[in-house]
Design a protein around this motif. Structure first.
Motif, PDB file in Angstrom:
ATOM      1  N   VAL A   1      47.765  49.896  35.744  1.00 46.28           N
ATOM      2  CA  VAL A   1      47.293  48.664  37.079  1.00 46.28           C
ATOM      3  C   VAL A   1      45.673  49.364  37.247  1.00 46.28           C
ATOM      4  N   MET A   2      44.544  48.269  36.870  1.00 42.16           N
ATOM      5  CA  MET A   2      43.087  48.553  37.199  1.00 42.16           C
ATOM      6  C   MET A   2      42.400  47.422  37.595  1.00 42.16           C
ATOM      7  N   SER A   3      42.412  47.557  39.265  1.00 44.47           N
ATOM      8  CA  SER A   3      41.812  45.629  40.126  1.00 44.47           C
ATOM      9  C   SER A   3      40.428  47.128  41.015  1.00 44.47           C
ATOM     10  N   PRO A   4      39.591  45.833  41.349  1.00 47.04           N
ATOM     11  CA  PRO A   4      38.969  45.924  42.874  1.00 47.04           C
ATOM     12  C   PRO A   4      39.878  46.732  43.496  1.00 47.04           C
ATOM     13  N   TRP A   5      38.616  47.389  44.419  1.00 47.19           N
ATOM     14  CA  TRP A   5      39.206  48.041  45.373  1.00 47.19           C
ATOM     15  C   TRP A   5      39.095  47.192  47.058  1.00 47.19           C
ATOM     16  N   TRP A   6      39.651  46.886  47.821  1.00 48.04           N
ATOM     17  CA  TRP A   6      39.319  45.522  48.837  1.00 48.04           C
ATOM     18  C   TRP A   6      37.745  46.041  49.255  1.00 48.04           C
ATOM     19  N   GLY A   7      37.195  47.467  49.684  1.00 47.36           N
ATOM     20  CA  GLY A   7      36.354  47.159  50.259  1.00 47.36           C
ATOM     21  C   GLY A   7      35.452  47.677  49.647  1.00 47.36           C
ATOM     22  N   HIS A   8      34.882  47.064  48.451  1.00 46.74           N
ATOM     23  CA  HIS A   8      34.027  47.051  47.631  1.00 46.74           C
ATOM     24  C   HIS A   8      33.410  45.529  47.140  1.00 46.74           C
ATOM     25  N   VAL A   9      32.211  45.203  46.785  1.00 48.39           N
ATOM     26  CA  VAL A   9      31.545  44.041  47.133  1.00 48.39           C
ATOM     27  C   VAL A   9      32.487  43.139  45.769  1.00 48.39           C
ATOM     28  N   ASN A  10      32.832  43.954  44.731  1.00 49.03           N
ATOM     29  CA  ASN A  10      33.234  43.243  43.133  1.00 49.03           C
ATOM     30  C   ASN A  10      35.102  42.878  43.627  1.00 49.03           C
ATOM     31  N   ALA A  11      35.279  43.132  45.089  1.00 47.81           N
ATOM     32  CA  ALA A  11      36.296  42.073  45.172  1.00 47.81           C
ATOM     33  C   ALA A  11      35.989  40.933  45.086  1.00 47.81           C
ATOM     34  N   VAL A  12      35.164  40.665  46.643  1.00 48.17           N
ATOM     35  CA  VAL A  12      34.476  38.966  46.725  1.00 48.17           C
ATOM     36  C   VAL A  12      33.432  38.160  45.729  1.00 48.17           C
ATOM     37  N   ALA A  13      33.023  39.561  45.110  1.00 49.17           N
ATOM     38  CA  ALA A  13      32.230  38.591  44.241  1.00 49.17           C
ATOM     39  C   ALA A  13      32.079  37.313  43.290  1.00 49.17           C
ATOM     40  N   ASP A  14      33.919  37.588  42.739  1.00 52.62           N
ATOM     41  CA  ASP A  14      33.740  36.915  41.449  1.00 52.62           C
ATOM     42  C   ASP A  14      34.942  35.814  42.396  1.00 52.62           C
ATOM     43  N   PRO A  15      34.854  34.476  42.143  1.00 50.28           N
ATOM     44  CA  PRO A  15      35.137  33.631  42.784  1.00 50.28           C
ATOM     45  C   PRO A  15      37.077  33.663  42.389  1.00 50.28           C
ATOM     46  N   THR A  16      37.235  34.030  41.595  1.00 47.65           N
ATOM     47  CA  THR A  16      38.424  34.090  40.596  1.00 47.65           C
ATOM     48  C   THR A  16      39.064  34.468  41.378  1.00 47.65           C
ATOM     49  N   HIS A  17      39.083  35.302  42.302  1.00 43.83           N
ATOM     50  CA  HIS A  17      39.502  36.142  42.770  1.00 43.83           C
ATOM     51  C   HIS A  17      40.348  36.256  44.024  1.00 43.83           C
ATOM     52  N   VAL A  18      41.817  36.236  44.525  1.00 45.01           N
ATOM     53  CA  VAL A  18      43.100  35.407  44.692  1.00 45.01           C
ATOM     54  C   VAL A  18      43.002  36.260  46.325  1.00 45.01           C
ATOM     55  N   ARG A  19      43.276  38.013  45.207  1.00 46.91           N
ATOM     56  CA  ARG A  19      43.974  38.478  46.557  1.00 46.91           C
ATOM     57  C   ARG A  19      43.295  40.174  46.561  1.00 46.91           C
ATOM     58  N   LEU A  20      43.506  40.261  47.864  1.00 49.23           N
ATOM     59  CA  LEU A  20      42.640  41.148  47.786  1.00 49.23           C
ATOM     60  C   LEU A  20      43.608  43.040  47.589  1.00 49.23           C
ATOM     61  N   MET A  21      43.308  44.510  46.928  1.00 53.82           N
ATOM     62  CA  MET A  21      43.779  45.216  46.781  1.00 53.82           C
ATOM     63  C   MET A  21      43.320  46.446  47.251  1.00 53.82           C
ATOM     64  N   ASP A  22      44.370  47.611  47.126  1.00 57.39           N
ATOM     65  CA  ASP A  22      44.182  49.128  47.953  1.00 57.39           C
ATOM     66  C   ASP A  22      45.660  49.307  47.264  1.00 57.39           C
ATOM     67  N   VAL A  23      44.982  50.714  47.405  1.00 60.68           N
ATOM     68  CA  VAL A  23      46.412  52.123  47.253  1.00 60.68           C
ATOM     69  C   VAL A  23      47.777  51.900  47.658  1.00 60.68           C
ATOM     70  N   GLN A  24      47.386  51.490  49.123  1.00 58.04           N
ATOM     71  CA  GLN A  24      48.544  51.033  49.723  1.00 58.04           C
ATOM     72  C   GLN A  24      48.929  49.509  49.256  1.00 58.04           C
ATOM     73  N   THR A  25      48.879  48.782  48.688  1.00 57.02           N
ATOM     74  CA  THR A  25      49.605  47.688  48.158  1.00 57.02           C
ATOM     75  C   THR A  25      50.205  48.303  47.207  1.00 57.02           C
ATOM     76  N   PHE A  26      50.289  49.653  45.751  1.00 63.04           N
ATOM     77  CA  PHE A  26      51.220  50.273  45.051  1.00 63.04           C
ATOM     78  C   PHE A  26      52.882  50.766  46.062  1.00 63.04           C
ATOM     79  N   LYS A  27      51.959  51.108  47.638  1.00 65.63           N
ATOM     80  CA  LYS A  27      52.380  51.775  48.167  1.00 65.63           C
ATOM     81  C   LYS A  27      54.197  50.726  48.625  1.00 65.63           C
ATOM     82  N   GLY A  28      53.116  49.409  48.744  1.00 69.47           N
ATOM     83  CA  GLY A  28      54.695  48.753  49.066  1.00 69.47           C
ATOM     84  C   GLY A  28      55.497  47.291  48.342  1.00 69.47           C
ATOM     85  N   ILE A  29      55.123  48.038  46.976  1.00 71.12           N
ATOM     86  CA  ILE A  29      55.013  47.619  45.935  1.00 71.12           C
ATOM     87  C   ILE A  29      56.566  48.304  45.393  1.00 71.12           C
TER      88      ILE A  29
END
Length: 227
Positions: A166-194
């Motif tokens: 898996v590769m996704s934009p990190w929630w703290g970087h502008v790329n995470a919110v620059a794309d209006p089709t992004h609907v989820r914020l992701m972090d390494v901790q997301t995968f701890k939860g998974i």
């Protein structure tokens, strides 16, 4: 192994990191009898290790993958290694016109060059149980309001010992919110939860590797059996 960074490294620093990692791996192969005769090529690109080649047995692949992942500065270990002469079945999810390897099977909701089968990734995957060795989900999960059904489908189609990259934009970087089709914020901790916070009876995962370079997050997950 978890690799973290506060801010994205510059292009020059990334090149220096890749050169350091390549030299470190060459030194390890030269001094480790277990690795010297294995036909595995390891290439580093912006801190991601790309493995290709062939090994006789699965434990040798696990050894190489694990040792590469322990190198400081590696954010992900992406693997396309055959075992005993059998080429791995590798699928790119939501690949668009770009696959991680040209011979991968590409799935996307829209037809495009490189897309081998059109599929809605928010539903069931058109793949048989235990039929895939490697799945790539590169810049996919952040586009899905609920990505857990896709993660569960990945668990279903992966063979024992298979890996979901898996590769996704990190929630703290502008790329995470620059794309209006992004609907989820992701972090390494997301995968701890998974891996740890899903309710009983849901598919279970083990994290082989997780990292963040300050712009993107990476995770390599392998499915666990029901018991």
């Amino acid at each position: 192994m978890v690799a973290l960074a506060q801010t994205p490294p510059s292009a020059d620093r990334l090149r220096a990191i890749d050169e350091f990692l390549a030299q470190a791996w060459a030194d390890q192969v030269r001094h480790d009898d277990r690795l010297r005769d294995l036909a595995v090529e390891v290439r580093f690109d912006r801190g991601v290790a790309h493995l290709s080649g062939d090994v006789p047995e699965p434990p040798q692949l696990r050894l190489v993958r694990g040792l590469v992942g322990q190198l400081a500065g590696v954010y992900g270990v992406w693997c396309r290694v055959g075992i005993g002469g059998r080429a791995p079945v590798v699928v790119d999810l939501g690949c668009g016109p770009t696959k991680q390897w040209s011979s991968n099977l590409g799935l996307d909701i829209y037809p495009a060059p490189g897309v081998d089968a059109v599929a809605d990734l928010s539903g069931s995957l058109p793949l048989a149980d235990n039929s895939v060795d490697v799945l790539f989900a590169v810049h996919i999960l952040e586009h899905l309001i609920d990505f857990l059904p896709l993660v569960d489908e990945c668990h279903r189609v992966l063979r024992p010992g298979g890996v979901l990259h898996v590769m996704s934009p990190w929630w703290g970087h502008v790329n995470a919110v620059a794309d209006p089709t992004h609907v989820r914020l992701m972090d390494v901790q997301t995968f701890k939860g998974i891996c740890q916070l899903r309710p009983p009876g849901t598919p279970r995962w083990y994290p082989l590797h997780a990292g963040c370079d300050g712009a993107s997050i990476f995770a390599d997950l392998t499915p666990l059996p029901p018991d």
